[in-house]
Design a protein around this motif. Sequence first.
Motif, PDB file in Angstrom:
ATOM      1  N   UNK A   1       0.678  -1.391  -0.175  1.00  0.00           N
ATOM      2  CA  UNK A   1       0.010  -0.065  -0.094  1.00  0.00           C
ATOM      3  C   UNK A   1       0.736   1.249  -0.100  1.00  0.00           C
ATOM      4  N   UNK A   2       2.098   1.166   0.140  1.00  0.00           N
ATOM      5  CA  UNK A   2       3.045   2.043   0.235  1.00  0.00           C
ATOM      6  C   UNK A   2       4.366   1.830   0.199  1.00  0.00           C
ATOM      7  N   UNK A   3       5.478   2.670  -0.216  1.00  0.00           N
ATOM      8  CA  UNK A   3       6.777   2.351  -0.219  1.00  0.00           C
ATOM      9  C   UNK A   3       7.490   3.314   0.341  1.00  0.00           C
ATOM     10  N   UNK A   4       8.519   2.953   1.191  1.00  0.00           N
ATOM     11  CA  UNK A   4       9.232   3.973   1.963  1.00  0.00           C
ATOM     12  C   UNK A   4      10.746   4.072   1.161  1.00  0.00           C
ATOM     13  N   UNK A   5      11.009   5.403   0.918  1.00  0.00           N
ATOM     14  CA  UNK A   5      12.344   5.567   0.157  1.00  0.00           C
ATOM     15  C   UNK A   5      13.202   6.503   1.154  1.00  0.00           C
ATOM     16  N   UNK A   6      14.338   6.554   0.665  1.00  0.00           N
ATOM     17  CA  UNK A   6      15.440   7.494   1.000  1.00  0.00           C
ATOM     18  C   UNK A   6      15.725   8.366  -0.005  1.00  0.00           C
ATOM     19  N   UNK A   7      15.704   9.633   0.084  1.00  0.00           N
ATOM     20  CA  UNK A   7      16.245  10.566  -0.599  1.00  0.00           C
ATOM     21  C   UNK A   7      17.814  11.050  -0.473  1.00  0.00           C
ATOM     22  N   UNK A   8      18.195  10.920  -1.673  1.00  0.00           N
ATOM     23  CA  UNK A   8      19.891  11.167  -1.725  1.00  0.00           C
ATOM     24  C   UNK A   8      20.050  12.670  -2.215  1.00  0.00           C
ATOM     25  N   UNK A   9      20.358  13.362  -1.127  1.00  0.00           N
ATOM     26  CA  UNK A   9      20.839  14.820  -1.659  1.00  0.00           C
ATOM     27  C   UNK A   9      22.000  15.094  -1.992  1.00  0.00           C
ATOM     28  N   UNK A  10      22.637  16.142  -2.696  1.00  0.00           N
ATOM     29  CA  UNK A  10      23.741  16.515  -3.088  1.00  0.00           C
ATOM     30  C   UNK A  10      24.531  15.878  -4.256  1.00  0.00           C
TER      31      UNK A  10
ATOM     32  N   UNK B   1      21.846  14.639  -9.834  1.00  0.00           N
ATOM     33  CA  UNK B   1      20.671  14.438 -10.162  1.00  0.00           C
ATOM     34  C   UNK B   1      20.092  13.844  -8.720  1.00  0.00           C
ATOM     35  N   UNK B   2      19.258  14.169  -8.325  1.00  0.00           N
ATOM     36  CA  UNK B   2      18.484  13.875  -6.975  1.00  0.00           C
ATOM     37  C   UNK B   2      18.047  12.305  -7.279  1.00  0.00           C
ATOM     38  N   UNK B   3      18.379  11.467  -6.483  1.00  0.00           N
ATOM     39  CA  UNK B   3      17.838   9.824  -6.599  1.00  0.00           C
ATOM     40  C   UNK B   3      17.305   9.544  -5.254  1.00  0.00           C
ATOM     41  N   UNK B   4      16.395   8.549  -5.531  1.00  0.00           N
ATOM     42  CA  UNK B   4      15.811   7.906  -4.163  1.00  0.00           C
ATOM     43  C   UNK B   4      16.351   6.470  -4.183  1.00  0.00           C
ATOM     44  N   UNK B   5      16.160   5.764  -3.001  1.00  0.00           N
ATOM     45  CA  UNK B   5      16.454   4.277  -2.860  1.00  0.00           C
ATOM     46  C   UNK B   5      15.356   3.795  -1.879  1.00  0.00           C
ATOM     47  N   UNK B   6      14.852   2.624  -2.498  1.00  0.00           N
ATOM     48  CA  UNK B   6      13.807   1.990  -1.704  1.00  0.00           C
ATOM     49  C   UNK B   6      14.297   1.180  -0.770  1.00  0.00           C
TER      50      UNK B   6
ATOM     51  N   UNK C   1       9.506  16.918   2.194  1.00  0.00           N
ATOM     52  CA  UNK C   1       9.852  15.844   3.332  1.00  0.00           C
ATOM     53  C   UNK C   1       9.251  16.027   4.677  1.00  0.00           C
ATOM     54  N   UNK C   2       8.493  17.126   4.872  1.00  0.00           N
ATOM     55  CA  UNK C   2       8.132  17.303   6.504  1.00  0.00           C
ATOM     56  C   UNK C   2       6.893  16.640   6.486  1.00  0.00           C
ATOM     57  N   UNK C   3       6.309  16.298   7.676  1.00  0.00           N
ATOM     58  CA  UNK C   3       5.091  15.881   7.964  1.00  0.00           C
ATOM     59  C   UNK C   3       4.354  16.800   8.987  1.00  0.00           C
ATOM     60  N   UNK C   4       3.120  17.371   8.706  1.00  0.00           N
ATOM     61  CA  UNK C   4       2.228  18.020   9.643  1.00  0.00           C
ATOM     62  C   UNK C   4       1.595  17.220  10.786  1.00  0.00           C
ATOM     63  N   UNK C   5       1.343  17.836  11.783  1.00  0.00           N
ATOM     64  CA  UNK C   5       0.817  16.824  12.861  1.00  0.00           C
ATOM     65  C   UNK C   5      -0.480  16.280  12.513  1.00  0.00           C
ATOM     66  N   UNK C   6      -1.179  16.710  11.677  1.00  0.00           N
ATOM     67  CA  UNK C   6      -2.593  16.294  11.316  1.00  0.00           C
ATOM     68  C   UNK C   6      -2.311  15.020  10.321  1.00  0.00           C
ATOM     69  N   UNK C   7      -1.251  15.069   9.622  1.00  0.00           N
ATOM     70  CA  UNK C   7      -0.975  13.932   8.642  1.00  0.00           C
ATOM     71  C   UNK C   7      -0.255  12.871   9.367  1.00  0.00           C
ATOM     72  N   UNK C   8       0.324  13.198  10.510  1.00  0.00           N
ATOM     73  CA  UNK C   8       1.013  12.208  11.183  1.00  0.00           C
ATOM     74  C   UNK C   8      -0.133  11.375  12.150  1.00  0.00           C
ATOM     75  N   UNK C   9      -0.947  11.984  12.542  1.00  0.00           N
ATOM     76  CA  UNK C   9      -2.317  11.546  13.372  1.00  0.00           C
ATOM     77  C   UNK C   9      -3.102  10.728  12.509  1.00  0.00           C
ATOM     78  N   UNK C  10      -3.482  11.120  11.251  1.00  0.00           N
ATOM     79  CA  UNK C  10      -4.054  10.518  10.215  1.00  0.00           C
ATOM     80  C   UNK C  10      -3.207   9.147   9.740  1.00  0.00           C
TER      81      UNK C  10
END
Length: 108
Positions: A24-33, A36-41, A63-72
Amino acid sequence: MASVTELIGQSVWDSNGVWVGFVVDIRVVRHKGELQQSHTVYGLVVSGRRAPLLLGLTRDRQGRSAWLSQALARLVYAGCTFVPWENVTDYGDGEVHIDVLRNELSRV
């Protein structure tokens, strides 16, 4: 690597052939710096219920999460299981196979 849209909704099966749930969802890590910005699952969120609305629920574009989003997210993700990407042995044709048992996986 399958694209995110190909992984969402696939059935997940453990090493004994027991059904774990749907991706239902995929967690990724974003590589900065990098040039080209890339992501790793780094993992999959699996649920016994199909819920395509979960994708991107907990983070905004920065990449930030709001308190309402966290509660939901805590409410919606209740009962979901996290599968680390290193445990995925095979994926495709609508199925993901992992090398651990269902009861060894952690809850989200």
